[in-house]
Design a protein around this motif. Structure first.
Motif, PDB file in Angstrom:
ATOM      1  N   LEU A 104     -11.661   0.176  49.839  1.00 14.42           N
ATOM      2  CA  LEU A 104     -12.898  -0.589  50.004  1.00 14.42           C
ATOM      3  C   LEU A 104     -14.005   0.251  50.623  1.00 14.42           C
ATOM      4  CD1 LEU A 104     -11.510  -4.061  51.107  1.00 14.42           C
ATOM      5  CD2 LEU A 104     -12.443  -3.403  48.883  1.00 14.42           C
ATOM      6  N   ASP A 105     -13.653   1.103  51.570  1.00 12.89           N
ATOM      7  CA  ASP A 105     -14.655   1.997  52.157  1.00 12.89           C
ATOM      8  C   ASP A 105     -15.269   2.896  51.087  1.00 12.89           C
ATOM      9  OD1 ASP A 105     -14.330   0.971  54.697  1.00 12.89           O
ATOM     10  OD2 ASP A 105     -13.001   2.595  55.371  1.00 12.89           O
ATOM     11  N   PHE A 106     -14.428   3.495  50.269  1.00 15.57           N
ATOM     12  CA  PHE A 106     -14.930   4.367  49.206  1.00 15.57           C
ATOM     13  C   PHE A 106     -15.762   3.584  48.190  1.00 15.57           C
ATOM     14  CE2 PHE A 106     -14.319   5.887  44.833  1.00 15.57           C
ATOM     15  CZ  PHE A 106     -15.061   7.058  44.914  1.00 15.57           C
ATOM     16  N   LEU A 107     -15.229   2.486  47.693  1.00 14.50           N
ATOM     17  CA  LEU A 107     -15.896   1.741  46.618  1.00 14.50           C
ATOM     18  C   LEU A 107     -17.219   1.124  47.029  1.00 14.50           C
ATOM     19  CD1 LEU A 107     -12.796  -0.063  45.085  1.00 14.50           C
ATOM     20  CD2 LEU A 107     -14.112   1.801  44.039  1.00 14.50           C
ATOM     21  N   ASN A 108     -17.373   0.758  48.280  1.00 13.75           N
ATOM     22  CA  ASN A 108     -18.560   0.027  48.715  1.00 13.75           C
ATOM     23  C   ASN A 108     -19.569   0.834  49.513  1.00 13.75           C
ATOM     24  OD1 ASN A 108     -17.987  -2.596  47.591  1.00 13.75           O
ATOM     25  ND2 ASN A 108     -16.284  -2.652  49.029  1.00 13.75           N
ATOM     26  N   THR A 109     -19.307   2.125  49.700  1.00 16.99           N
ATOM     27  CA  THR A 109     -20.230   2.973  50.462  1.00 16.99           C
ATOM     28  C   THR A 109     -21.155   3.721  49.508  1.00 16.99           C
ATOM     29  OG1 THR A 109     -18.599   3.241  52.218  1.00 16.99           O
ATOM     30  CG2 THR A 109     -20.379   4.858  52.138  1.00 16.99           C
ATOM     31  N   GLU A 110     -22.446   3.571  49.765  1.00 17.64           N
ATOM     32  CA  GLU A 110     -23.465   4.252  48.959  1.00 17.64           C
ATOM     33  C   GLU A 110     -23.213   5.756  48.981  1.00 17.64           C
ATOM     34  OE1 GLU A 110     -26.832   3.886  46.538  1.00 17.64           O
ATOM     35  OE2 GLU A 110     -25.832   2.239  47.550  1.00 17.64           O
ATOM     36  N   ASP A 111     -23.241   6.398  47.821  1.00 15.51           N
ATOM     37  CA  ASP A 111     -23.013   7.833  47.704  1.00 15.51           C
ATOM     38  C   ASP A 111     -24.027   8.394  46.712  1.00 15.51           C
ATOM     39  OD1 ASP A 111     -22.047  10.421  46.914  1.00 15.51           O
ATOM     40  OD2 ASP A 111     -20.052   9.856  47.609  1.00 15.51           O
ATOM     41  N   ALA A 112     -25.035   9.109  47.224  1.00 12.12           N
ATOM     42  CA  ALA A 112     -26.105   9.631  46.373  1.00 12.12           C
ATOM     43  C   ALA A 112     -25.563  10.579  45.300  1.00 12.12           C
ATOM     44  CB  ALA A 112     -27.155  10.341  47.227  1.00 12.12           C
ATOM     45  N   ALA A 113     -24.553  11.366  45.648  1.00 10.18           N
ATOM     46  CA  ALA A 113     -23.990  12.310  44.673  1.00 10.18           C
ATOM     47  C   ALA A 113     -23.329  11.592  43.500  1.00 10.18           C
ATOM     48  CB  ALA A 113     -22.983  13.234  45.361  1.00 10.18           C
ATOM     49  N   LEU A 114     -22.809  10.390  43.742  1.00  9.90           N
ATOM     50  CA  LEU A 114     -22.159   9.619  42.674  1.00  9.90           C
ATOM     51  C   LEU A 114     -23.126   8.655  41.987  1.00  9.90           C
ATOM     52  CD1 LEU A 114     -18.768   8.805  44.427  1.00  9.90           C
ATOM     53  CD2 LEU A 114     -19.204  10.516  42.660  1.00  9.90           C
TER      54      LEU A 114
END
Length: 100
Positions: free
Chosen positions: A55-65
């Protein structure tokens, strides 16, 4: 003996509301988007070490992705493939395959 004054009156009427009411302003996901969202979530849960890391990975904004991974994966097959590669790169199980 008790008098009629001692008897409780009728219960007050309750509003007929459902906690599962549909929000008329939210457009549901298209079937393909829903399928991609479910698949990427399951993959993340399996390869990233459980619910919380996934959930941390899926829901955290990531500009590179290009945004939140769950949203990127849901919107297109190309986005799904990109997030799938990233999940495999971050996997706590080296060499894991999609089928688990």
């Amino acid at each position: 003996m008790t008098s009629d004054q001692d008897k409780p009156g009728p219960a007050p009427a309750r509003a007929r509301t459902s906690p599962f009411r549909r929000n008329r302003w939210i457009i549901p996901l298209a079937p393909e988007g829903a399928r991609r969202q479910g698949a990427i979530s399951a993959l993340a849960f399996r390869l990233l070490g459980g619910r919380d890391p996934a959930l941390d990975f899926l829901n955290t904004e990531d500009a590179a992705l290009g945004g939140r991974p769950i949203a990127v994966a849901t919107e297109s097959e190309a986005g799904y493939a990109n997030i799938e590669r990233e999940i495999h790169a971050r996997s706590v199980f080296p060499g894991a395959t999609h089928g688990g």
